[in-house]
Each structure stands twice: as C-alpha cells, then as structure tokens.
Design an enzyme around this catalytic site. Sequence first.
Site, PDB file in Angstrom:
ATOM      1  CG  ASP A 273     -26.444  66.168  70.279  1.00 47.25           C
ATOM      2  OD1 ASP A 273     -25.700  66.817  69.004  1.00 47.25           O
ATOM      3  OD2 ASP A 273     -27.480  65.827  69.859  1.00 47.25           O
TER       4      ASP A 273
ATOM      5  CG  ASN B 102     -23.260  69.528  67.203  1.00 51.79           C
ATOM      6  OD1 ASN B 102     -24.466  69.280  67.342  1.00 51.79           O
ATOM      7  ND2 ASN B 102     -23.124  69.779  65.874  1.00 51.79           N
ATOM      8  CE  LYS B 103     -24.822  63.667  64.015  1.00 52.66           C
ATOM      9  NZ  LYS B 103     -25.148  61.920  64.876  1.00 52.66           N
TER      10      LYS B 103
ATOM     11  CD  GLN C  59     -27.766  62.890  60.970  1.00 58.12           C
ATOM     12  OE1 GLN C  59     -26.982  62.862  60.167  1.00 58.12           O
ATOM     13  NE2 GLN C  59     -27.888  62.110  62.001  1.00 58.12           N
TER      14      GLN C  59
ATOM     15  NE  ARG D  62     -31.749  64.341  63.384  1.00 60.76           N
ATOM     16  CZ  ARG D  62     -31.735  65.747  63.397  1.00 60.76           C
ATOM     17  NH1 ARG D  62     -32.984  66.141  62.657  1.00 60.76           N
ATOM     18  NH2 ARG D  62     -30.797  66.501  63.474  1.00 60.76           N
ATOM     19  N   GLY D  63     -32.286  64.990  66.938  1.00 58.95           N
ATOM     20  CA  GLY D  63     -31.747  66.382  67.403  1.00 58.95           C
ATOM     21  C   GLY D  63     -32.278  66.769  68.959  1.00 58.95           C
ATOM     22  CB  ALA D  64     -30.262  68.188  71.640  1.00 60.69           C
TER      23      ALA D  64
ATOM     24  NE  ARG E 281     -29.486  59.185  69.329  1.00 65.13           N
ATOM     25  CZ  ARG E 281     -29.102  60.123  68.369  1.00 65.13           C
ATOM     26  NH1 ARG E 281     -30.366  60.705  67.651  1.00 65.13           N
ATOM     27  NH2 ARG E 281     -28.036  60.099  67.588  1.00 65.13           N
TER      28      ARG E 281
HETATM   29  O1  MRU Z   1     -27.848  62.328  65.738  1.00 67.88           O
HETATM   30  P1  MRU Z   1     -28.878  63.255  65.519  1.00 67.88           P
HETATM   31  O2  MRU Z   1     -29.166  63.528  64.251  1.00 67.88           O
HETATM   32  O3  MRU Z   1     -29.628  63.385  66.600  1.00 67.88           O
HETATM   33  O4  MRU Z   1     -27.694  64.487  65.951  1.00 67.88           O
HETATM   34  C1  MRU Z   1     -28.355  65.722  66.048  1.00 67.88           C
HETATM   35  C2  MRU Z   1     -27.293  66.868  66.105  1.00 67.88           C
HETATM   36  O5  MRU Z   1     -25.790  66.454  66.381  1.00 67.88           O
HETATM   37  C3  MRU Z   1     -27.593  68.419  66.281  1.00 67.88           C
HETATM   38  O6  MRU Z   1     -26.637  69.271  65.631  1.00 67.88           O
HETATM   39  C4  MRU Z   1     -27.955  68.665  67.558  1.00 67.88           C
HETATM   40  O7  MRU Z   1     -28.842  67.747  68.170  1.00 67.88           O
HETATM   41  C5  MRU Z   1     -28.349  70.005  67.827  1.00 67.88           C
HETATM   42  S1  MRU Z   1     -30.065  70.194  66.997  1.00 67.88           S
HETATM   43  C6  MRU Z   1     -30.805  71.477  67.154  1.00 67.88           C
END
Ligand code: MRU
Length: 339
Positions: A236, A246-247, A195, A45-47, A88
């Site tokens: 994201d 973002n999250k 996370q 996970r994470g963009a 996603r």
């Molecule tokens: O649901 P996730 O864990 O994939 O969400 C991740 C985030 O929101 C991060 O802040 C974002 O992807 C940036 S990662 C460098």
Amino acid sequence: MIKPIFFKDNQLYIVDQTLLPTKYKLIKIKDHIDMAKAIKRLSIRGAPALGIAGAYGLTIGLQKFINENKTSFFKQMEIISSELIDTRPTAVNLAWGIDRVCKLAKANNFLSVDKIWNLMLQESKNIHSQDIAMCESIAKNGYEIVPEKGAVLTHCNTGGLATGGLGTALGVIIRAFQNGKKPHIFVDETRPLLQGARLTAWELMEEKIPCTLCTDNMAAYLMRNKSIKMVIVGADRIAANGDTANKIGTYGLAILAHFHGIDFYIAAPTSTIDKLTKKGSHIIIEERKGSELSRIGSQQIAPINCKTISPAFDVTPAKLITGIITEKGINYPPYNFFK
Ligand code: MRU
C-alpha cells in the site's frame, strides 16, 4: 477477469467488492461524494485501484463546476482532492493519482475550464491504462522467481480487483502458471474483512489455479509442514528505504518467513513507492471501525461493547524483504529508491 472500475455509456461504475463473491452489484459513481463513500466502505480497494478511483473521483466530482470561473474551479479541486485523500490514508496511490491529475490541471491553467476538465479526464484514463500495462510488466518481471512446485503463500487481495489489470502479486502467480509452473497456492483469509477468502480465492479459482484457503494464524504451521517456498504480497505504501506497508498480518508473515528461511517478496507498481516517506515509521496506518472486527456481516461475534483495535495495515521492515518486484524490474536490498 472482472474489471473493478469502468465506463459504460459515459457513466462511471464500480463493482461493489464488499458483496463479492456471492453477489455482483454495480455502483453508479455520479460525483466525488459517491466515490468517497465507495472508497471508505471498501467497495473499491487495493492500492493501484485506489489510484485510478481517486483520479476519476476528482474529475467526475469537478464536472458540476465546469461552468464556474477558474478560481472557483481550482478551489473546488483542492476541496474535493482532500476529501478523497482523507478517505484512506495509508495507500499512497490514492493521493498519487489525485496529485497527478491536479498537477496537469495546474500546468494548463491558461486554458478554459472545460478544456482543463477534458485534460483531467484524459489523464485519469491514462492512469487507468498505464496501470494495466504496469501489471503486465510486474507479472513479466516476477514470474520466473515463482517456484516450479511446492507452495506459495499470499495475503489479502492483489489481483485484478485491486488494480486496473492482471494484479500485482497475484499477477505474478497467474503469469507463472501460464508459463507452466505448478506450485500450490495457499490463500490467507485475511481478517477482518476477508479479502483473501472472498476475492483472492475466487480470482484464483476463476483462473483455474489450484489453491487452498487458510486462516491467517495457520502461516507458521504451513511454513513448517506444507513446503511453502515463497510468500508474495502487494503493498500500500513503500517508503524510500524499502519498509513496506501492506494489509495487517503481512509483518507477521515476513517474520515467520525469515525464521523458516523462506523468500518474502513484495510486488507493486513504482507509483506505490513514496518519495516523501523516508522510512516505515512515518507511514500513517489507517484505523478501521471496531464493528468490522466484532461482527461478520450482520452477525455479532464478540460481546456487545467489547473493546477492539483495528489497524488496517502494518509495516514490514525492509530487512525482511527478499525483493520488491515493480514494472521496472526486481529490486534487492539494500533498498534506496530515491538516492
Ligand atoms: O484494505 P484493502 O483491501 O484496500 O487492502 C489491500 C491490500 O493491502 C493490498 O495488499 C494492497 O493494496 C496491494 S493491491 C495490489
């Protein structure tokens, strides 16, 4: 620093991030189905990491069609791409990584299928290594704006686990410490999937960076009472006008930062900026299943059948963002990325 995705003996592996930090378990990725499942359940996970995973997932998935004719190979490419992209919808890097590999394949459609496939593999590796370099540049461009002391608040996970390299927002923080800055880092636990608590606090502790875990709803208290000088998070998807997904919880932090006169920064590679999305209201927000809210691990914490709502992300309007740090430099308002 743990690498979230890597090859060993020609086999692709990812680290199952759902089990961290208590268990380190690898998942073998044999095809795109394994990758789609891993992405959906947030094992990776994470963009930026999703961009890398998408490119590898498509390429590994197409390996079994290497002996088919070109028409069927390209048809499979479309099918697998949309299966992976659908896992996603918010993080644009996933579709970006897949599109980049597809474009290269299409531009070389005069070659034999196995040669096209080899180019796709090489392009996926390029995406991976370029992400490592982008993290380095983001950290270099951003570390000077981190306060010398006081405190910094961050949300979700933006470190090495969320990228190919050092991280985005966390990379900026890490580089600031390596350059002698000493702010205290407050880490939002980041409900519902934690996370921040599971990954960010752990990554910071591995780097020996002093940090304190807090619940998401402590932000206003911390801003008023604990000398928060800066909020820095990842992204994201960034719309062309700077509105940033973002999250979930990020938008609330931006409002609180604005109220308290605190700088609010985004750190992300330019691959997260989406040319096709003009403004934030056009961003599709992923809705996750309610059990991620009503249970923690195997423990039910809400009444059975309790109604839930679980948007995984929210959108922060550009006007609340002090600056957007990318590998190319720091952008300040008004944002207009594709003028
Ligand atoms: O649901 P996730 O864990 O994939 O969400 C991740 C985030 O929101 C991060 O802040 C974002 O992807 C940036 S990662 C460098």
